[in-house]
Design a protein around this motif. Structure first.
Motif, PDB file in Angstrom:
ATOM      1  N   GLY A   1      -5.685 -10.333  -5.189  1.00  0.00           N
ATOM      2  CA  GLY A   1      -4.201 -10.958  -4.763  1.00  0.00           C
ATOM      3  C   GLY A   1      -2.925 -10.210  -5.290  1.00  0.00           C
ATOM      4  N   LEU A   2      -3.135  -9.215  -6.476  1.00  0.00           N
ATOM      5  CA  LEU A   2      -2.287  -8.592  -6.862  1.00  0.00           C
ATOM      6  C   LEU A   2      -2.007  -7.381  -5.878  1.00  0.00           C
ATOM      7  CD1 LEU A   2      -0.248  -7.409  -9.042  1.00  0.00           C
ATOM      8  CD2 LEU A   2      -2.146  -6.282 -10.173  1.00  0.00           C
ATOM      9  N   SER A   3      -0.892  -7.249  -5.306  1.00  0.00           N
ATOM     10  CA  SER A   3      -0.694  -6.198  -4.437  1.00  0.00           C
ATOM     11  C   SER A   3       0.784  -5.734  -4.448  1.00  0.00           C
ATOM     12  CB  SER A   3      -0.962  -6.681  -2.874  1.00  0.00           C
ATOM     13  OG  SER A   3      -0.015  -7.688  -2.572  1.00  0.00           O
ATOM     14  N   ALA A   4       1.126  -4.489  -3.775  1.00  0.00           N
ATOM     15  CA  ALA A   4       2.405  -3.972  -3.754  1.00  0.00           C
ATOM     16  C   ALA A   4       2.631  -3.335  -2.373  1.00  0.00           C
ATOM     17  CB  ALA A   4       2.706  -3.078  -4.710  1.00  0.00           C
ATOM     18  N   GLU A   5       3.776  -3.633  -1.737  1.00  0.00           N
ATOM     19  CA  GLU A   5       4.444  -2.999  -0.513  1.00  0.00           C
ATOM     20  C   GLU A   5       4.813  -1.713  -0.791  1.00  0.00           C
ATOM     21  OE1 GLU A   5       6.857  -5.634   1.571  1.00  0.00           O
ATOM     22  OE2 GLU A   5       5.467  -7.294   1.322  1.00  0.00           O
ATOM     23  N   LEU A   6       4.538  -0.574  -0.253  1.00  0.00           N
ATOM     24  CA  LEU A   6       5.053   0.659  -0.570  1.00  0.00           C
ATOM     25  C   LEU A   6       6.546   0.655  -0.366  1.00  0.00           C
ATOM     26  CD1 LEU A   6       1.995   1.230  -0.782  1.00  0.00           C
ATOM     27  CD2 LEU A   6       2.337   3.393   0.257  1.00  0.00           C
ATOM     28  N   ASP A   7       6.915   0.050   0.950  1.00  0.00           N
ATOM     29  CA  ASP A   7       8.079   0.145   1.231  1.00  0.00           C
ATOM     30  C   ASP A   7       9.200  -0.473   0.220  1.00  0.00           C
ATOM     31  OD1 ASP A   7       7.672   1.419   3.563  1.00  0.00           O
ATOM     32  OD2 ASP A   7       7.794  -0.497   4.883  1.00  0.00           O
ATOM     33  N   ARG A   8       8.523  -1.299  -0.585  1.00  0.00           N
ATOM     34  CA  ARG A   8       9.617  -1.851  -1.695  1.00  0.00           C
ATOM     35  C   ARG A   8       9.437  -0.915  -2.735  1.00  0.00           C
ATOM     36  NH1 ARG A   8       8.555  -7.546  -4.805  1.00  0.00           N
ATOM     37  NH2 ARG A   8       9.988  -7.226  -6.786  1.00  0.00           N
ATOM     38  N   ILE A   9       8.309  -0.567  -3.102  1.00  0.00           N
ATOM     39  CA  ILE A   9       8.286   0.928  -4.354  1.00  0.00           C
ATOM     40  C   ILE A   9       9.203   1.958  -4.151  1.00  0.00           C
ATOM     41  CG2 ILE A   9       6.816   2.134  -5.683  1.00  0.00           C
ATOM     42  CD1 ILE A   9       4.464   0.304  -5.038  1.00  0.00           C
ATOM     43  N   PHE A  10       8.999   2.241  -2.803  1.00  0.00           N
ATOM     44  CA  PHE A  10       9.915   3.531  -2.692  1.00  0.00           C
ATOM     45  C   PHE A  10      10.908   3.245  -1.654  1.00  0.00           C
ATOM     46  CE2 PHE A  10       5.136   4.888  -2.552  1.00  0.00           C
ATOM     47  CZ  PHE A  10       5.265   5.457  -3.987  1.00  0.00           C
ATOM     48  N   LYS A  11      11.818   2.617  -2.160  1.00  0.00           N
ATOM     49  CA  LYS A  11      13.099   2.175  -1.451  1.00  0.00           C
ATOM     50  C   LYS A  11      13.902   3.603  -1.300  1.00  0.00           C
ATOM     51  CE  LYS A  11      14.005  -2.470  -2.884  1.00  0.00           C
ATOM     52  NZ  LYS A  11      14.577  -3.666  -3.501  1.00  0.00           N
TER      53      LYS A  11
END
Length: 245
Positions: A235-245
């Protein structure tokens, strides 16, 4: 060692670790096309140190000199600078750039929110993590983010954590790839870290490695607009579009 380009592409993390110990000759259709090797030059007291790793100081940090663990503690005891100590080498950590800090802020926010109300806690650098390959090989690193699940049990009398994080995250700079992808990957894998996230703002990629019994069990590299997922925390996930603004 000779391996095919397909094999290297499918098991890149494995061969980065092996390249720290020997050159990897990459072949395509039976022809030698490239060599994967470790960087082995560093500076110490104004001169080269055989077998050490150099990083560009203006980017992140650099190998200063070889030293014993006791010498490292003495040299850094009263310093306001940030240092890491890996396999007998001291690294000075210089100020990171904006792209590094932006990715760090976004990813830590994701981790912080997801772990709210859970047993484990994410912490952010600067925070010393002590890792032992064996009783004689003691290392001190400052990962960008670490997830700790036994904080209360592993604090010493001086309020320093002495356990092993479940997850470690390193955000690459242009000149730290060799240290983070080879030396640190091998260190974390060898010392019981469960999962290693390598965040690359330059290529807008996130590689996630799952470790078990001092080996890479699984690894996935996420690119473009994909979503990176943890292996050990479902369930732990991270959108790359958010990380690399």
């Amino acid at each position: 060692m000779k391996v095919s380009s397909t094999e290297v592409q499918n098991n890149f993390g494995k061969y980065l670790v092996l390249a720290a110990k020997e050159d990897i000759i990459i072949t395509r259709n039976g022809m030698e096309i490239a060599i994967l090797s470790a960087i082995r030059d560093a500076v110490s007291d104004g001169g080269p140190v055989p077998g050490a790793v150099m990083e560009k100081a203006e980017e992140y940090g650099y190998g200063i000199r070889k030293a014993s663990y006791e010498e490292f503690l003495e040299l850094t005891r009263d310093s306001e600078e940030r240092y890491e100590y890996i396999d007998g080498e001291i690294y000075l950590l210089s100020s990171p750039k904006t792209v590094h800090q932006t990715a760090l802020t976004e990813l830590f926010g994701i981790f912080y929110n997801w772990f709210q109300g859970k047993e484990c806690i994410p912490l952010v650098a600067p925070y010393d993590i002590t890792l032992k390959r064996n009783p004689e090989n003691i290392n001190i690193v400052q990962p960008d983010i670490m997830v700790i699940c036994d904080l209360a049990e592993k604090l010493d009398e001086n309020d320093y954590y002495k356990g092993v994080p479940a997850i470690v995250v390193e955000i690459l700079s242009q000149s730290t790839r060799s240290k983070d992808l080879i030396k640190k990957l091998d260190l974390y894998m060898s010392c019981g870290v469960g999962e290693y996230w390598v965040v690359n703002p330059i290529n807008r990629e996130v590689a996630v490695y799952l470790f078990e019994d001092k080996n890479i069990i699984k690894n996935i590299t996420y690119r473009k607009s994909e979503i990176a997922h943890s292996f050990i925390f479902k369930g732990l996930s991270a959108e790359l579009d958010r990380i690399f603004k």
